[in-house]
Design an enzyme around this catalytic site. Sequence first.
Site, PDB file in Angstrom:
ATOM      1  N   LYS A  79      33.783  26.407  -6.618  1.00  0.00           N
ATOM      2  CA  LYS A  79      32.911  27.529  -6.240  1.00  0.00           C
ATOM      3  C   LYS A  79      33.770  28.681  -5.783  1.00  0.00           C
ATOM      4  O   LYS A  79      34.924  28.526  -5.368  1.00  0.00           O
ATOM      5  CB  LYS A  79      31.946  27.117  -5.118  1.00  0.00           C
ATOM      6  CG  LYS A  79      32.580  26.642  -3.805  1.00  0.00           C
ATOM      7  CD  LYS A  79      33.021  27.728  -2.853  1.00  0.00           C
ATOM      8  CE  LYS A  79      33.587  27.146  -1.555  1.00  0.00           C
ATOM      9  NZ  LYS A  79      34.287  28.165  -0.728  1.00  0.00           N
ATOM     10  N   ASP A  88      29.607  22.924   3.025  1.00  0.00           N
ATOM     11  CA  ASP A  88      29.502  23.401   1.650  1.00  0.00           C
ATOM     12  C   ASP A  88      28.882  22.380   0.700  1.00  0.00           C
ATOM     13  O   ASP A  88      28.592  22.716  -0.453  1.00  0.00           O
ATOM     14  CB  ASP A  88      30.886  23.782   1.105  1.00  0.00           C
ATOM     15  CG  ASP A  88      31.421  25.075   1.697  1.00  0.00           C
ATOM     16  OD1 ASP A  88      30.653  25.772   2.397  1.00  0.00           O
ATOM     17  OD2 ASP A  88      32.604  25.384   1.467  1.00  0.00           O
TER      18      ASP A  88
END
Length: 285
Positions: A10, A141
């Site tokens: 990401k 996350d």
Amino acid sequence: MITTWPAPAKLNLFLYITGRRADGYHNLQTLFQFLDYGDTLHITPDNSGTIRLLTPIDGVADEQNLIVRAARLLMQQATQAGTLPGEAGAAIAIDKQLPMGGGLGGGSSNAATVLVALNQLWQTGFTLDQLATMGLTLGADVPVFVKGHAAFAEGVGEQLQPVNPPEKWYLVAHAGVSIPTPLVFNDPELKRDTPLRAFSHIMQSPFSNDCEPAVRKRFREVEQLVSWLLEYAPSRLTGTGACVFAEFDTESAARQVLELAPNWLRGFVARGVNVSPLHRNLSGQ
């Protein structure tokens, strides 16, 4: 039977720190987008009743490895729910591409992929929301990787609003250092007072990362990397680093700059995607 599952990277397209909480964590506003690049997990479900990591990481005990912790967490939750079939177990291997301490979410992505994959392979029946709640206990996350869609995140990163930012091309470069997240968030010079703003307002302004000044000051390698990339395109830190990304409209433009890179720069070119490769894999796309 061996099954193969992507664990994508990401980027934090922007990251603003809006305050420090009483528990020591920080409130954020950030924009997560996935890359069509990352680690690959090879999972073989079995009836051993155990989790075996076939590719241990030097210096990381299995008990600390997020892959093993995620698998054992799902096993525990499914046992309590009465949905774990028999002596369900698994052997897991990883083809590791993402650098540790790079700000690309490698460990969190690995954990999320394990939760999503084993939930399907073992048929434990948890929803994505339930898996995301489990994942939050492993790391802030993990939920965005479980949910699998680009998101505007608030809180510690767990309050997710699906969004669809432009899917650009990125040159992602690694500074050759590993930066522990706590080191950055405990830095006394870290900017922690960015005002809360609506997503639409943030999208109208140039993006930045509140962690970047502290990281560039502390790590000469990151300062050197950002300075070089800024000569060619808008560039900034992802997460707490150490990776830096430069943004391009086309793949060819990104690759042209990578070809100019000095010998000390290690990098790759990838497309930003709003639907995670893991979820494209799930849906058969």
